[in-house]
Design a protein around this motif. Structure first.
Motif: not given
Ligand code: ATP
Ligand code: MG
Length: 417
Positions: A32-54
């Motif tokens: 918070h001191i660094y100006g960041a806010s929290e984000i909570r995304t789902p514990i699972f995603e479509h598999t393609e997202l990780f294949v594409k990005n990671v």
């Protein structure tokens, strides 16, 4: 099986849980001191997202993902890391329409099918920061300074910052060629996985943990010597900013990170207090991800901290705070009237924010006081017929043994003042 954890997972409970809560509070405060806010995304995603990005040449996508088909026939993956989900959310929720950059942090569980060992689990916890919407090296320096600040606030010493630049596509194409030529000479001595990496993504060989591969990598050409003018300028500016902040670093051309999405800056904080798993924090810039995932072209950078490894360092150096949740007052009782009063009084005191406790087991008064001692109550008292009649009881300070007489309706006041 019924009473056994799945391999590579851990329960976290008292007293260790108090260390985790303290850690999470510091992570939130510094973010918070660094100006960041929290984000909570789902514990699972479509598999393609990780294949594409990671990336399909990363160990994560090749060997480590928990992927399954759900009942609707979709391929789902438990998140192996936090950045891809944040990038997806950034695009899906059109966060690019807000003033840039967007700074977000997360504390999340991650899942990787790995060989469990100290500091390496199948379910583990990460803190991460993602700054999206800037190409400036000042953002790289800012996230690095945030990492340093977190480690400092946790009282973690004996950590060194290693930085490197793997450049953009143009630099990497030049470097790939030089690296491949070099590795070709040593091909026979590479481990089987690296022989495959040599074909698919030779940069990955630099990240291999097999000792014989590390020896080969030691004499490999340095990526820094192949950077284009622009990439070199970016890296030099980052170093200049870190210098101006007084943040010490080692330029380490062997740092490439295990995920495919990095561009230009990559860095790690490495601890001298851990064995083989010595990287507590790893990150860098990922300027292509937002565009390639379907959003606008936007620069971004961030890092992730492995929280189990942080806990290992804190434990080793006795840096964890005293467990909380000691009871302030234990209200023992004798007889039915005393019992009822003890329940009512505990309820009323708790309502005022006082950590009171009473017997809910049906123990003898002797056993009640023994229990009160075991749970570390700071004060205790016993309510019986006399106490109810006089509306007074002896309040005993368990540390000093001192007893004072107190009116029952003055107890809250005593503890609140
Ligand atoms: P490593 O080289 O140790 O496998 P990595 O490059 O896979 O790490 P990242 O994906 O960048 O690591 O994750 C960031 C941090 O998360 C790591 O530096 C580490 O502290 C932690 N981490 C990664 N994998 C695990 C795991 N299986 N168990 C516990 N912590 C982990
Ligand atoms: Mg790994």
């Amino acid at each position: 099986m019924l009473t056994q954890l799945p391999r590579g997972t851990k329960d976290i409970y008292a007293p260790e849980i108090y260390g985790w809560q303290w850690l999470e509070e510091i992570l939130r405060n510094v973010s918070h001191i660094y100006g960041a806010s929290e984000i909570r995304t789902p514990i699972f995603e479509h598999t393609e997202l990780f294949v594409k990005n990671v990336g399909d040449t990363s160990d994560i996508v090749n060997k480590e993902m928990y992927t399954f088909e759900d009942k609707g026939g979709r391929s789902i993956t438990l998140k192996p890391e936090g950045t891809a989900g944040v990038a997806r959310s950034f695009i899906e929720n059109k966060m690019y329409a807000n003033p840039q950059p967007i700074k977000q942090y997360y504390i999340t569980k991650c899942f990787r099918y790995e060989k469990p060992q100290a500091g390496r689990q199948r379910e583990f916890n990460q803190y991460g920061i993602e700054v999206i919407g800037t190409y400036s090296p000042a953002a790289d320096a800012e996230v690095i300074s945030l990492g340093k600040e977190i480690l400092e606030k946790l009282g973690i010493e004996n950590v060194t910052l290693h930085i490197n630049s793997i450049g953009n596509e143009e630099s990497r194409t030049l470097y790939h060629k030089a690296l491949k030529d070099y590795l070709a000479e040593n091909y026979d001595n590479l481990c089987p996985a690296c022989k495959e990496r040599y074909e698919k993504n030779p940069l990955r060989v630099l990240d291999c943990k097999v000792p014989s591969c590390k020896d080969i990598v030691d004499a490999a050409p340095s990526v820094i010597d192949y950077l284009t003018e622009e990439d070199r300028e970016h890296f030099n500016k980052l170093k200049e900013i870190l210098d101006s902040m007084g943040i010490a670093y080692i330029v380490d051309p062997r740092i490439v990170r295990g995920l495919d999405y990095y561009t230009r800056t990559v860095f790690e904080f490495i601890s001298g207090d851990l064995g083989a798993q010595s990287t507590v924090c790893g990150g860098g810039r990922y300027d292509k991800m937002i565009g390639e995932t379907g959003g606008p072209e936007l620069g971004a950078c961030g890092f992730a901290i492995g929280l189990e490894r942080i806990m290992m360092i804190l434990e080793k150096n006795n840096k964890l705070p005293e467990p909380k949740n000691k009871r302030t007052l234990y209200i023992g009782s004798i007889g039915e009237a005393g019992f009822l009063k003890s329940q009512a009084l505990a309820y009323a005191l708790r309502n005022k924010g006082i950590a009171a406790d009473c017997d809910i087991v049906g123990r003898s008064v002797k056993a009640q006081l023994k229990y009160s001692d075991k749970i570390g109550s700071k004060y205790s008292m016993v309510l019986g017929d006399d106490e109810l009649k006089n509306n007074k009881a002896g309040l005993k300070n368990m540390e000093t043994g001192e007893v004072i007489e107190i009116e029952l309706d003055k107890i809250a006041e005593f503890f609140l003042k």
